[in-house]
Write a protein that holds these residues in place. Structure first.
Motif, PDB file in Angstrom:
ATOM      1  N   GLU A 114     -10.940   1.576  17.592  1.00  0.00           N
ATOM      2  CA  GLU A 114     -11.129   2.124  16.261  1.00  0.00           C
ATOM      3  C   GLU A 114     -12.184   1.375  15.452  1.00  0.00           C
ATOM      4  OE1 GLU A 114      -7.378   2.876  14.168  1.00  0.00           O
ATOM      5  OE2 GLU A 114      -7.448   4.849  15.111  1.00  0.00           O
TER       6      GLU A 114
ATOM      7  N   PHE B  92     -10.412  -3.771   2.959  1.00  0.00           N
ATOM      8  CA  PHE B  92     -11.314  -3.149   3.935  1.00  0.00           C
ATOM      9  C   PHE B  92     -12.504  -2.489   3.251  1.00  0.00           C
ATOM     10  CE2 PHE B  92      -9.572  -3.473   8.270  1.00  0.00           C
ATOM     11  CZ  PHE B  92      -8.395  -4.152   7.991  1.00  0.00           C
TER      12      PHE B  92
ATOM     13  N   ARG C 109       4.471   3.014   7.310  1.00  0.00           N
ATOM     14  CA  ARG C 109       3.150   2.413   7.475  1.00  0.00           C
ATOM     15  C   ARG C 109       2.081   3.245   6.789  1.00  0.00           C
ATOM     16  NH1 ARG C 109       2.165   1.104  13.069  1.00  0.00           N
ATOM     17  NH2 ARG C 109       0.188   0.386  12.204  1.00  0.00           N
ATOM     18  N   PHE C 110       1.034   2.566   6.349  1.00  0.00           N
ATOM     19  CA  PHE C 110      -0.160   3.253   5.842  1.00  0.00           C
ATOM     20  C   PHE C 110      -1.347   2.810   6.667  1.00  0.00           C
ATOM     21  CE2 PHE C 110       2.520   3.513   1.978  1.00  0.00           C
ATOM     22  CZ  PHE C 110       2.481   4.888   1.822  1.00  0.00           C
ATOM     23  N   PRO C 111      -2.281   3.711   7.026  1.00  0.00           N
ATOM     24  CA  PRO C 111      -2.211   5.120   6.670  1.00  0.00           C
ATOM     25  C   PRO C 111      -1.038   5.830   7.341  1.00  0.00           C
ATOM     26  CG  PRO C 111      -3.934   4.743   8.312  1.00  0.00           C
ATOM     27  CD  PRO C 111      -3.454   3.403   7.864  1.00  0.00           C
TER      28      PRO C 111
ATOM     29  N   PHE D 237      -7.654   7.119   1.547  1.00  0.00           N
ATOM     30  CA  PHE D 237      -6.596   6.134   1.805  1.00  0.00           C
ATOM     31  C   PHE D 237      -5.672   6.023   0.585  1.00  0.00           C
ATOM     32  CE2 PHE D 237      -9.206   4.092   5.286  1.00  0.00           C
ATOM     33  CZ  PHE D 237      -8.209   3.986   6.246  1.00  0.00           C
TER      34      PHE D 237
ATOM     35  N   ARG E 132      -0.387   8.842   9.092  1.00  0.00           N
ATOM     36  CA  ARG E 132      -1.287   9.800   9.753  1.00  0.00           C
ATOM     37  C   ARG E 132      -0.673  11.180   9.926  1.00  0.00           C
ATOM     38  NH1 ARG E 132      -5.288   6.195  13.482  1.00  0.00           N
ATOM     39  NH2 ARG E 132      -4.772   4.145  12.607  1.00  0.00           N
TER      40      ARG E 132
ATOM     41  N   SER F  55      -4.720  -3.619   1.854  1.00  0.00           N
ATOM     42  CA  SER F  55      -5.608  -3.200   2.944  1.00  0.00           C
ATOM     43  C   SER F  55      -6.691  -2.290   2.390  1.00  0.00           C
ATOM     44  CB  SER F  55      -4.838  -2.421   4.024  1.00  0.00           C
ATOM     45  OG  SER F  55      -4.094  -3.283   4.847  1.00  0.00           O
ATOM     46  N   GLY F  56      -6.273  -1.390   1.506  1.00  0.00           N
ATOM     47  CA  GLY F  56      -7.226  -0.463   0.918  1.00  0.00           C
ATOM     48  C   GLY F  56      -8.386  -1.192   0.265  1.00  0.00           C
TER      49      GLY F  56
ATOM     50  N   ASP G  65      -6.188  -7.163  11.701  1.00  0.00           N
ATOM     51  CA  ASP G  65      -5.773  -6.536  12.951  1.00  0.00           C
ATOM     52  C   ASP G  65      -5.368  -7.616  13.942  1.00  0.00           C
ATOM     53  OD1 ASP G  65      -6.313  -3.552  12.875  1.00  0.00           O
ATOM     54  OD2 ASP G  65      -8.183  -4.328  12.061  1.00  0.00           O
TER      55      ASP G  65
ATOM     56  N   ARG H  32       0.983  -2.399   5.864  1.00  0.00           N
ATOM     57  CA  ARG H  32      -0.252  -2.152   5.093  1.00  0.00           C
ATOM     58  C   ARG H  32       0.007  -1.313   3.839  1.00  0.00           C
ATOM     59  NH1 ARG H  32      -4.574  -3.946   7.756  1.00  0.00           N
ATOM     60  NH2 ARG H  32      -4.725  -3.750  10.012  1.00  0.00           N
TER      61      ARG H  32
ATOM     62  N   LEU I 250     -11.074   7.084  11.474  1.00  0.00           N
ATOM     63  CA  LEU I 250     -10.865   5.794  12.144  1.00  0.00           C
ATOM     64  C   LEU I 250     -11.218   5.874  13.628  1.00  0.00           C
ATOM     65  CD1 LEU I 250      -7.527   4.626  10.462  1.00  0.00           C
ATOM     66  CD2 LEU I 250      -9.803   3.588  10.174  1.00  0.00           C
TER      67      LEU I 250
HETATM   68  P1  2DT Z   1      -3.611   0.575  11.349  1.00  0.00           P
HETATM   69  O1  2DT Z   1      -4.379   0.063  12.546  1.00  0.00           O
HETATM   70  O2  2DT Z   1      -2.654  -0.415  10.791  1.00  0.00           O
HETATM   71  O3  2DT Z   1      -3.049   1.962  11.553  1.00  0.00           O
HETATM   72  O4  2DT Z   1      -4.706   0.726  10.202  1.00  0.00           O
HETATM   73  N1  2DT Z   1      -7.106   0.650   6.203  1.00  0.00           N
HETATM   74  C1  2DT Z   1      -5.770   0.826   6.007  1.00  0.00           C
HETATM   75  C2  2DT Z   1      -8.029   0.843   5.184  1.00  0.00           C
HETATM   76  O5  2DT Z   1      -9.233   0.691   5.380  1.00  0.00           O
HETATM   77  N2  2DT Z   1      -7.576   1.212   3.957  1.00  0.00           N
HETATM   78  C3  2DT Z   1      -6.244   1.393   3.693  1.00  0.00           C
HETATM   79  O6  2DT Z   1      -5.873   1.735   2.564  1.00  0.00           O
HETATM   80  C4  2DT Z   1      -5.293   1.186   4.771  1.00  0.00           C
HETATM   81  C5  2DT Z   1      -3.830   1.384   4.524  1.00  0.00           C
HETATM   82  C6  2DT Z   1      -7.007  -0.932   8.133  1.00  0.00           C
HETATM   83  C7  2DT Z   1      -5.855   1.453  10.415  1.00  0.00           C
HETATM   84  C8  2DT Z   1      -7.039   0.833   9.741  1.00  0.00           C
HETATM   85  O7  2DT Z   1      -7.177   1.349   8.424  1.00  0.00           O
HETATM   86  C9  2DT Z   1      -7.578   0.311   7.540  1.00  0.00           C
HETATM   87  C10 2DT Z   1      -7.004  -0.681   9.608  1.00  0.00           C
END
Ligand code: 2DT
Length: 212
Positions: free
Chosen positions: A151, A108, A44-46, A75, A48, A104-105, A18, A100, A60
Motif C-alpha cells: 500500500e 499522514f 478501526r479507521f479507515p 478520511f 473500509r 493518523s489523519g 505501520d 487509528r 491506498l
Molecule cells: P491501515 O493500514 O491501518 O488500514 O491504515 N491513514 C489512516 C491516513 O492517512 N489517514 C487517516 O485518517 C487514517 C485513519 C494510515 C491505512 C493507511 O491509512 C493511513 C495507513
C-alpha cells in the motif's frame, strides 16, 4: 459488573507507525477486557466497509489517485459517518478500542506537506479519545520487522516523516509505550493503563470533543 446505566464506556485509540503492533495489541486488549466482563468493541479507521471507505481503500491500493486534500477530507468524513454510532455505544456503556483515529489523519497528511492546522480542522467536533496509546518504534526498526505491504505510505522515507508529525501531536491524553519490548510486556503496560481509563470513564468523566 461495570455496566450500570449511568456509566459510560471509554474511547481508547491506538496509534503508531505501520508495523508497530497496533493491530495485534488491539485484539489482545479486546480479549482481555471481554474476559473481565466488560462491554467492548474493537473498531478501526479507515473503516473500509462504507462507500467513503471503499474510495479510501482504492486510493491506498494505488488503484485511484486523489488530490492530497481530497483524500484527507475523505478520511475525516469516514470518521464523521461513524460519530453518532460511536457516541451512542459509549453512552450505553460500551468501551471502544480503535485502531487509528484523527492522529493518523493529521500525521499522514501533514507528512505530505499539508498544513497541520488545516489538517486538524475537519476533525473538530469528533469525539476526543479518553486515552491514546502510542506504540513507539523507530521507522527503521519497524521496517526491519519486515513485510511492509504494497500500500501507499508503506515506505521507510515516508514513515520517517509520519513519525515526526506524530511527535507534534501528543497531548495529555497520550501514553507512549515502548513498542520494541516483547509483545507480552507491551500488552501488560497497555492493560494497566486501559483499566485505569475504563474506571475513570465509568465513574463519570465527561465525554469531550476534538481538538483538545
Ligand atoms: P491501515 O493500514 O491501518 O488500514 O491504515 N491513514 C489512516 C491516513 O492517512 N489517514 C487517516 O485518517 C487514517 C485513519 C494510515 C491505512 C493507511 O491509512 C493511513 C495507513
Amino acid at each position: 459488573n461495570n455496566n450500570s446505566s449511568d456509566s459510560r464506556g471509554a474511547l481508547i485509540v491506538l496509534e503508531g507507525l505501520d508495523r508497530c503492533g497496533k493491530t495485534s495489541q488491539s485484539s489482545r486488549l479486546l480479549q482481555y477486557l471481554e474476559g473481565l466482563g466488560h462491554a467492548v468493541e474493537s473498531w478501526r479507521f479507515p473503516d473500509r466497509t462504507t462507500s467513503v471507505g471503499q474510495m479510501i481503500s482504492s486510493y491506498l491500493a494505488n488503484k485511484s489517485h486523489l488530490d492530497d486534500h481530497t483524500i484527507h477530507l475523505l478520511f475525516s468524513a469516514n470518521r464523521w459517518e461513524k460519530r453518532l454510532l460511536m457516541e451512542s455505544k459509549l453512552k450505553s456503556g460500551t468501551t471502544l478500542i480503535i485502531d487509528r483515529y484523527s492522529y493518523s489523519g493529521v500525521a499522514f497528511s501533514s507528512a505530505k506537506g499539508l498544513d497541520m492546522k488545516w489538517c486538524k480542522s475537519p476533525e473538530m467536533g469528533l469525539l476526543a479519545p479518553d486515552l491514546v496509546l502510542y506504540l513507539d518504534i523507530s521507522p527503521e526498526k519497524a521496517a526491519e520487522r519486515g513485510g511492509y505491504g504494497e500500500e501507499r505510505y508503506e515506505q521507510l522515507e515516508f514513515q520517517k516523516k509520519v513519525a515526526q508529525s506524530y511527535n507534534m501531536l501528543n497531548d495529555a491524553s497520550w501514553k507512549i509505550i515502548d513498542a520494541t519490548l516483547p509483545i507480552e510486556d507491551v500488552e501488560k503496560q497497555l492493560t494497566e493503563t486501559v483499566l485505569d481509563c475504563v474506571e475513570t470513564c465509568r465513574k463519570g468523566k465527561p465525554l469531550s470533543e476534538l481538538w483538545l
